[in-house]
Design a protein around this motif. Structure first.
Motif, PDB file in Angstrom:
ATOM      1  N   HIS A 127     -43.685  44.218-117.661  1.00  0.00           N
ATOM      2  CA  HIS A 127     -43.089  43.307-116.664  1.00  0.00           C
ATOM      3  C   HIS A 127     -44.211  42.899-115.723  1.00  0.00           C
ATOM      4  N   GLY A 134     -34.674  52.565-112.648  1.00  0.00           N
ATOM      5  CA  GLY A 134     -35.749  53.481-112.303  1.00  0.00           C
ATOM      6  C   GLY A 134     -35.184  54.666-111.538  1.00  0.00           C
ATOM      7  N   GLY A 163     -39.348  50.048-106.155  1.00  0.00           N
ATOM      8  CA  GLY A 163     -38.141  50.666-106.675  1.00  0.00           C
ATOM      9  C   GLY A 163     -37.261  51.123-105.519  1.00  0.00           C
ATOM     10  N   GLN A 184     -34.536  49.891-104.270  1.00  0.00           N
ATOM     11  CA  GLN A 184     -33.885  48.877-103.416  1.00  0.00           C
ATOM     12  C   GLN A 184     -32.424  48.711-103.776  1.00  0.00           C
ATOM     13  N   GLN A 192     -40.104  50.140-119.468  1.00  0.00           N
ATOM     14  CA  GLN A 192     -40.648  48.980-118.766  1.00  0.00           C
ATOM     15  C   GLN A 192     -41.828  49.423-117.891  1.00  0.00           C
TER      16      GLN A 192
HETATM   17  C1  DX5 Z   1     -39.012  45.915-108.812  1.00  0.00           C
HETATM   18  C2  DX5 Z   1     -39.024  46.874-109.960  1.00  0.00           C
HETATM   19  C3  DX5 Z   1     -37.792  47.735-109.894  1.00  0.00           C
HETATM   20  C4  DX5 Z   1     -37.755  48.787-110.924  1.00  0.00           C
HETATM   21  C5  DX5 Z   1     -36.394  49.444-110.961  1.00  0.00           C
HETATM   22  O1  DX5 Z   1     -40.188  45.210-108.772  1.00  0.00           O
HETATM   23  O2  DX5 Z   1     -39.069  46.154-111.181  1.00  0.00           O
HETATM   24  O3  DX5 Z   1     -36.679  46.900-110.034  1.00  0.00           O
HETATM   25  O4  DX5 Z   1     -38.034  48.243-112.140  1.00  0.00           O
HETATM   26  O5  DX5 Z   1     -36.269  50.148-109.776  1.00  0.00           O
HETATM   27  P1  DX5 Z   1     -34.851  50.731-109.279  1.00  0.00           P
HETATM   28  O6  DX5 Z   1     -34.023  51.014-110.498  1.00  0.00           O
HETATM   29  O7  DX5 Z   1     -35.220  51.977-108.525  1.00  0.00           O
HETATM   30  O8  DX5 Z   1     -34.260  49.678-108.423  1.00  0.00           O
END
Ligand code: DX5
Length: 231
Positions: free
Chosen positions: A72, A203, A150, A152, A39
């Motif tokens: 995305h 992520g 990421g 969160q 993604q």
């Molecule tokens: C938010 C991002 C995150 C990312 C994944 O805008 O889209 O959600 O893809 O991040 P983690 O897995 O670190 O929450």
């Protein structure tokens, strides 16, 4: 729930935690780890308070791996650039329902470009926002964090929305991938799977933690499978 979903939950790697000075290396590691899809978290600094990369960065990495790419689009106005993500090598283009003035038309245009459609819903956005476009939707992305960053925490109160989406997809017999994104890790993936998700975007949990990325991928997939069986 189709039997196939029970046997192989899909794992999608967000590139957000990747080393942006060595993306080619990291996408190759993602593929070697057994991840199903990558993604690309596209952010414009308007729809979300962060900026990441454009189609040229995605195109530069297309030939490094064979696994699929999904874009995305966390951008305020996705329509003018839809073709660029497809030309960059993305097989799925995900737009946010909140960012599209004419969502039905936008999804039709993505299909006309030869790509599969994705619609993302922010945590505050109800499932009803896509009720009239599910026939044009190939992937429904339920955000389990507020987009932009990421690392969160998973918003568990999204699980009823995931379950409602699963029920509507199954009731209408639609072939839609139900994906979750945000805070997905060993402690949360089972709940998302039990709620009905079958595609999991991670992520931080893939790029950091005990063991190798391949070991973390296997552990996430195994935990998701346990959750799917609970349904
Ligand atoms: C938010 C991002 C995150 C990312 C994944 O805008 O889209 O959600 O893809 O991040 P983690 O897995 O670190 O929450």
């Amino acid at each position: 729930m189709a039997l196939t979903a029970l046997s192989h939950p899909k794992l999608v790697a967000s590139v957000l935690p990747a080393d942006f000075s060595a993306l080619g290396h990291d996408v190759e590691e993602i593929e070697r780890a057994g991840i199903d899809r990558i993604q690309w978290d596209v952010m414009d600094g308007r729809f979300v308070p962060n900026i990441t990369f454009g189609p040229d960065v995605i195109a530069a990495n297309r030939a490094r791996v064979s696994i699929g790419f999904e874009a995305h689009l966390m951008v305020a106005d996705p329509d003018p650039m839809l073709h660029l993500w497809v030309e960059a090598g993305c097989e799925i283009v995900i737009v946010h329902a909140e960012a599209c003035r004419h969502l039905h038309r936008t999804l039709s245009r993505i299909r006309d470009l030869g790509a599969r459609t994705g619609v993302a819903l922010n945590p505050a956005t109800p499932l009803d926002a896509v009720a009239n476009v599910l026939d044009l939707t190939d992937l429904l992305l339920v955000m389990t964090v507020n987009p932009g960053f990421g690392g969160q925490s998973y918003i568990a109160t999204m699980e009823p929305k995931i379950s409602a989406a699963r029920a509507e997809i199954d009731r209408r017999g639609l072939d839609i991938e139900l994906e979750v994104d945000g805070g997905i890790g060993l402690g949360t993936i089972s709940g998302a799977a039990a709620a009905g998700a079958t595609v999991f975007c991670a992520g931080s949990a893939l790029f950091s933690g005990d063991g190798t990325m391949a070991e973390r991928t296997s552990a996430l997939r195994a935990t998701a499978t346990e959750g799917l069986v609970l349904q």
